[in-house]
Motif scaffolding. Structure first.
Motif, mmCIF file in Angstrom:
data_model
loop_
_atom_site.group_PDB
_atom_site.id
_atom_site.type_symbol
_atom_site.label_atom_id
_atom_site.label_comp_id
_atom_site.label_asym_id
_atom_site.label_seq_id
_atom_site.Cartn_x
_atom_site.Cartn_y
_atom_site.Cartn_z
ATOM 1 N N SER A 276 9.817 -21.764 -18.998
ATOM 2 C CA SER A 276 8.455 -21.415 -18.609
ATOM 3 C C SER A 276 8.115 -21.960 -17.229
ATOM 4 C CB SER A 276 7.467 -21.955 -19.646
ATOM 5 O OG SER A 276 6.138 -21.767 -19.248
ATOM 6 N N TRP A 277 8.424 -23.221 -16.998
ATOM 7 C CA TRP A 277 8.093 -23.828 -15.711
ATOM 8 C C TRP A 277 8.936 -23.251 -14.576
ATOM 9 C CZ3 TRP A 277 7.197 -29.816 -16.497
ATOM 10 C CH2 TRP A 277 6.100 -29.992 -17.348
ATOM 11 N N GLN A 278 10.200 -22.927 -14.865
ATOM 12 C CA GLN A 278 11.044 -22.331 -13.832
ATOM 13 C C GLN A 278 10.477 -20.975 -13.398
ATOM 14 O OE1 GLN A 278 14.951 -20.970 -15.016
ATOM 15 N NE2 GLN A 278 15.851 -21.496 -13.030
ATOM 16 N N ALA A 279 10.034 -20.170 -14.369
ATOM 17 C CA ALA A 279 9.480 -18.857 -14.047
ATOM 18 C C ALA A 279 8.217 -18.961 -13.204
ATOM 19 C CB ALA A 279 9.185 -18.093 -15.335
ATOM 20 N N LYS A 280 7.474 -20.040 -13.383
ATOM 21 C CA LYS A 280 6.233 -20.240 -12.620
ATOM 22 C C LYS A 280 6.444 -21.079 -11.366
ATOM 23 C CE LYS A 280 3.656 -20.354 -16.978
ATOM 24 N NZ LYS A 280 2.924 -21.237 -17.910
ATOM 25 N N GLU A 281 7.710 -21.426 -11.098
ATOM 26 C CA GLU A 281 8.074 -22.271 -9.958
ATOM 27 C C GLU A 281 7.385 -23.635 -10.037
ATOM 28 O OE1 GLU A 281 7.312 -20.059 -6.384
ATOM 29 O OE2 GLU A 281 9.013 -18.713 -6.709
ATOM 30 N N GLN A 282 7.258 -24.134 -11.260
ATOM 31 C CA GLN A 282 6.656 -25.453 -11.482
ATOM 32 C C GLN A 282 7.693 -26.513 -11.812
ATOM 33 O OE1 GLN A 282 3.786 -24.829 -14.624
ATOM 34 N NE2 GLN A 282 2.357 -23.723 -13.307
ATOM 35 N N LEU A 283 8.931 -26.099 -12.054
ATOM 36 C CA LEU A 283 9.980 -27.053 -12.412
ATOM 37 C C LEU A 283 10.561 -27.648 -11.137
ATOM 38 C CD1 LEU A 283 11.578 -28.126 -14.933
ATOM 39 C CD2 LEU A 283 13.338 -26.458 -14.328
ATOM 40 N N ARG A 284 10.539 -28.967 -11.046
ATOM 41 C CA ARG A 284 11.012 -29.633 -9.835
ATOM 42 C C ARG A 284 12.394 -30.255 -10.044
ATOM 43 N NH1 ARG A 284 5.804 -31.821 -9.937
ATOM 44 N NH2 ARG A 284 6.636 -33.931 -10.230
ATOM 45 N N GLY A 285 13.105 -30.416 -8.963
ATOM 46 C CA GLY A 285 14.392 -31.106 -8.988
ATOM 47 C C GLY A 285 15.571 -30.233 -9.354
ATOM 48 N N GLY A 286 15.332 -28.970 -9.715
ATOM 49 C CA GLY A 286 16.431 -28.074 -10.061
ATOM 50 C C GLY A 286 17.222 -28.492 -11.276
ATOM 51 N N GLY A 320 13.022 -41.417 -18.018
ATOM 52 C CA GLY A 320 11.963 -41.467 -17.009
ATOM 53 C C GLY A 320 12.447 -42.001 -15.680
ATOM 54 N N GLU A 321 13.282 -43.042 -15.726
ATOM 55 C CA GLU A 321 13.813 -43.609 -14.481
ATOM 56 C C GLU A 321 14.661 -42.588 -13.732
ATOM 57 O OE1 GLU A 321 15.911 -47.084 -15.698
ATOM 58 O OE2 GLU A 321 14.086 -48.276 -16.039
ATOM 59 N N ARG A 322 15.503 -41.855 -14.462
ATOM 60 C CA ARG A 322 16.362 -40.851 -13.817
ATOM 61 C C ARG A 322 15.533 -39.695 -13.270
ATOM 62 N NH1 ARG A 322 19.434 -39.054 -10.815
ATOM 63 N NH2 ARG A 322 21.470 -38.092 -11.194
ATOM 64 N N MET A 323 14.472 -39.317 -13.969
ATOM 65 C CA MET A 323 13.587 -38.265 -13.474
ATOM 66 C C MET A 323 13.001 -38.648 -12.121
ATOM 67 S SD MET A 323 11.582 -37.238 -16.994
ATOM 68 C CE MET A 323 10.301 -36.299 -16.130
ATOM 69 N N ARG A 324 12.548 -39.876 -12.005
ATOM 70 C CA ARG A 324 11.956 -40.316 -10.730
ATOM 71 C C ARG A 324 12.997 -40.374 -9.629
ATOM 72 N NH1 ARG A 324 9.422 -43.324 -14.654
ATOM 73 N NH2 ARG A 324 10.696 -45.193 -14.359
ATOM 74 N N GLU A 325 14.206 -40.813 -9.966
ATOM 75 C CA GLU A 325 15.277 -40.877 -8.963
ATOM 76 C C GLU A 325 15.641 -39.482 -8.452
ATOM 77 O OE1 GLU A 325 18.449 -42.735 -11.006
ATOM 78 O OE2 GLU A 325 17.531 -44.739 -11.044
ATOM 79 N N ALA A 326 15.677 -38.495 -9.350
ATOM 80 C CA ALA A 326 16.138 -37.151 -9.004
ATOM 81 C C ALA A 326 15.009 -36.206 -8.596
ATOM 82 C CB ALA A 326 16.910 -36.553 -10.184
ATOM 83 N N GLY A 327 13.774 -36.677 -8.677
ATOM 84 C CA GLY A 327 12.653 -35.813 -8.327
ATOM 85 C C GLY A 327 12.377 -34.738 -9.361
ATOM 86 N N CYS A 328 12.737 -34.992 -10.618
ATOM 87 C CA CYS A 328 12.503 -34.019 -11.697
ATOM 88 C C CYS A 328 11.170 -34.311 -12.397
ATOM 89 C CB CYS A 328 13.640 -34.079 -12.720
ATOM 90 S SG CYS A 328 15.257 -33.634 -12.072
ATOM 91 N N ASN A 329 10.567 -33.271 -12.950
ATOM 92 C CA ASN A 329 9.313 -33.470 -13.679
ATOM 93 C C ASN A 329 9.409 -33.126 -15.156
ATOM 94 O OD1 ASN A 329 9.541 -30.716 -13.205
ATOM 95 N ND2 ASN A 329 7.373 -30.405 -12.759
ATOM 96 N N LEU A 330 10.640 -32.900 -15.647
ATOM 97 C CA LEU A 330 10.837 -32.624 -17.068
ATOM 98 C C LEU A 330 12.099 -33.319 -17.560
ATOM 99 C CD1 LEU A 330 10.070 -31.072 -19.669
ATOM 100 C CD2 LEU A 330 11.465 -29.168 -18.829
ATOM 101 N N GLY A 331 11.960 -34.023 -18.673
ATOM 102 C CA GLY A 331 13.115 -34.690 -19.275
ATOM 103 C C GLY A 331 12.794 -35.059 -20.707
ATOM 104 N N GLY A 332 13.803 -35.482 -21.444
ATOM 105 C CA GLY A 332 13.530 -35.867 -22.819
ATOM 106 C C GLY A 332 14.775 -36.121 -23.624
ATOM 107 N N GLU A 333 14.566 -36.249 -24.918
ATOM 108 C CA GLU A 333 15.642 -36.560 -25.847
ATOM 109 C C GLU A 333 15.684 -35.524 -26.962
ATOM 110 O OE1 GLU A 333 16.486 -41.066 -26.247
ATOM 111 O OE2 GLU A 333 14.343 -40.863 -26.532
ATOM 112 N N GLN A 334 16.850 -35.356 -27.533
ATOM 113 C CA GLN A 334 17.030 -34.433 -28.648
ATOM 114 C C GLN A 334 16.114 -34.800 -29.817
ATOM 115 O OE1 GLN A 334 20.654 -34.639 -31.179
ATOM 116 N NE2 GLN A 334 21.164 -32.642 -30.313
#
Length: 455
Positions: A276-286, A320-334
Motif C-alpha cells: 500500500s505504501w509503495q503504491a502511494k510512494e510513502q514507503l521510504r528506504g526501498g 527500530g534501530e535498523r530502520m533509523r540506520e537505513a532510512g526505512c519507515n516500516l519494519g516488524g516481526e513475524q
C-alpha cells in the motif's frame, strides 16, 4: 553518573522480565531501578519528569508504587497514566517532554509474570549501552547519591492520557476514509488496550464487537489475544465480521483474522502495508526491516516488488534501530510487532491494524484477498524449555546444528536461538519441503532437550 557500561544481565531483549514478586520482578528491585534510572536521567537544571504506565495484571499494583518511590527519591516528578498500551507510553513520553517513560508489562506472558520497559525522551527504547549503565548504577551505593529532602519529586495522575492516545491513533487513519459499514471483532486480551482500542474503531465508524475487555488482574492473555486467537477466529465467522484484530497484553503487537477465520501473521501484515505504501510512494528506504524469524516467502515477495528485506536479530528494538540506520519507515516481526515510524516510535498493534483496514476500505476487497500477499515457505518453530546453563553451549548440540545446516544447504534455513525473555531455546527450520522441515525441527529439538535434561 559516569559508570562504564558493562554487559547487561538484568535487561533482556525487551526490558526486564520475570515472575512477579520474585527477583528481579519484586518491589525491592523496582525501587532500586527507579532510583538508578532516575539518577541516570536526572541531568540539567529543568524539572525532571517520568511517565509510568502499566497493563492490567495484578502485580502492577506492587511494581508501579515501588518505581514511583524510586523516581521521587531521585528527584523526578512522576506522571501516572494507568493501564495504557506500550506505544501510548512512548508517545506520551515525547509529547509531555518527559525525560523517561516506563511501561510495566510482560507483554504476551501470563499474569504471573511482569516486566519493565524503559523509553528515553525521544520515545525510543533504551540502547544496550544505556541499559548497561543503569545496571552499573544499581550495583553501586545509590543511597548516598539520592537528592536532598527539598528536591524530592512529586507524583500526579494524567486523567486525559487515554484520550491523547485515542486521538493520535485516529490521526494515523487516512482522513478521507471511514470504517463505516465494516464489522470488526477486536480481542484486547484483557490487557492494556481494553478501553482505547474499541473506542478508536467505533469513533472511526466501525461496528465493533469487543472481547477480552474485562480484566480482573488474572486473565490477561489467558486463552485470548494475539497468542491465542482461536476464540477470535470463531467469533469472526459466527458474527460474519470483516476482520478480527487480536492484540497482546500491552497492545504493541497483533495478529489479524480474515473473514473466513484464517490467521494473518506479522509477515503478511508487513507485506500488505508495504504494498500500500509503495503504491502511494510513502514507503521510504526501498526496503522493509524484519528479523531473522521472518519467512523467506516475505523476502522473495518483496524482492519481486523491487524492495529489499533487511534482517536483524530478534527484538523490535533492533528492528527500530535498523530502520533509523537505513532510512526505512516500516519494519516488524513475524510475531506481530509492526513499527511505522511515521506514526509511532515502537510497535503499535492498533495503528498497524488501522493501516490494514485502510487497505480494505480502499480496495473494497475481503481481508482474505487483501492480506494474503505471498505463500510462506513451510516453517516449523519448536520451543525447548531448560534450566541451568544453556544447552546451546554443548559441543554435541553445536555439531547437530551444523549438520542440519549442511543438510539443508541453500534449500532453506535453520535458526536456533535462546529467548531473551524466558529460559527457552527456540528451534526454527524453514524449507520448501514440509515433511523435511517437521522432521528436522523435531530432531534438533530432541537433541537440545536431551542435553537440557542431562544438565
Amino acid at each position: 553518573m559516569n559508570a562504564i557500561p558493562r554487559p547487561r544481565s538484568l535487561f533482556g531483549t525487551d526490558g526486564i522480565r520475570g515472575t512477579a514478586n520474585r527477583a528481579p520482578m519484586d518491589a525491592a528491585t523496582a525501587l532500586r531501578l527507579g532510583q538508578a534510572a532516575g539518577r541516570f536521567f536526572n541531568r540539567g537544571t529543568h524539572r525532571h519528569r517520568v511517565v509510568i504506565g502499566k497493563d492490567t495484571r495484578l502485580s502492577g499494583y506492587m511494581l508501579e508504587p515501588a518505581l514511583t518511590a524510586g523516581f521521587i527519591g531521585a528527584g523526578m516528578d512522576v506522571v501516572l497514566v494507568g493501564p495504557l498500551p506500550t506505544p501510548a507510553i512512548a508517545l506520551l513520553t515525547r509529547s509531555l517532554r518527559a525525560d523517561l517513560g516506563v511501561m510495566v508489562s510482560a507483554s504476551h506472558n501470563p499474569y504471573e509474570d511482569n516486566g519493565i520497559k524503559l523509553f528515553g525522551p525521544d520515545g525510543l527504547k533504551l540502547s544496550d549501552a544505556q541499559e548497561a549503565a543503569i545496571e552499573s548504577l544499581m550495583d553501586g551505593p545509590l543511597e548516598g547519591t539520592l537528592v536532598a529532602p527539598a528536591r524530592l519529586g512529586r507524583a500526579s495522575r494524567l486523567e486525559d492520557a487515554p484520550g491523547r492516545y485515542i486521538e493520535a491513533a485516529k490521526a494515523s487513519f487516512p482522513k478521507r476514509l471511514s470504517l463505516e459499514g465494516l464489522r470488526i471483532v477486536v480481542d484486547c486480551a484483557h490487557g492494556a488496550a481494553y478501553r482505547v482500542a474499541p473506542t478508536v474503531l467505533w469513533e472511526l465508524g466501525a461496528e465493533v464487537v469487543p472481547i477480552g475487555v474485562a480484566p480482573d488482574g488474572f486473565n490477561i492473555n489467558k486463552g485470548c489475544g494475539s497468542t491465542a486467537p482461536a476464540q477470535l477466529a470463531e467469533l469472526v465467522r459466527e458474527r460474519r465480521a470483516d476482520l478480527g484484530i487480536a492484540l497482546d497484553g500491552d497492545a504493541d503487537r497483533l495478529v489479524l483474522v480474515d473473514e473466513a477465520g484464517a490467521i494473518v501473521d506479522g509477515d503478511q501484515i508487513l507485506a500488505t502495508i508495504a504494498a500500500s505504501w509503495q503504491a502511494k510512494e510513502q514507503l521510504r528506504g526501498g526496503a522493509v526491516v524484519a528479523t531473522v524469524m521472518s519467512n523467506l516467502g516475505l523476502e522473495r515477495h518483496l524482492r519481486d516488488r523491487g524492495l529489499g528485506l533487511l534482517r536483524t536479530q530478534v527484538g523490535d528494538r533492533y528492528v527500530g534501530e535498523r530502520m533509523r540506520e537505513a532510512g526505512c519507515n516500516l519494519g516488524g516481526e513475524q510475531s506481530g510487532h509492526v513499527i511505522m515510524s511515521d506514526f509511532a516510535t515502537t510497535g503499535d498493534g492498533l495503528i498497524a491494524a488501522l493501516q490494514v483496514l485502510a487497505v480494505l476500505v480502499e480496495e473494497q476487497r475481503p481481508a482474505s484477498a487483501v492480506c494474503r500477499r505471498f505463500t510462506p515457505l513451510p516453517q516449523r518453530l519448536v520451543n525447548v524449555r531448560y534450566a541451568g546453563a544453556s544447552p546451546l553451549q554443548d559441543p554435541a548440540v553445536e555439531a547437530e546444528i551444523t549438520a542440519a545446516e549442511q543438510r539443508l544447504g541453500t534449500r532453506g534455513r535453520v535458526l536456533i536461538r535462546a529467548s531473551g525473555t524466558e529460559p527457552v531455546i527456540r528451534v526454527m527450520v524453514e524449507a520448501e519441503d514440509e515433511s523435511l522441515v517437521s522432521r528436522m525441527a523435531a530432531e534438533l529439538a530432541d537433541a537440545i532437550r536431551l542435553k537440557a535434561r542431562a544438565a
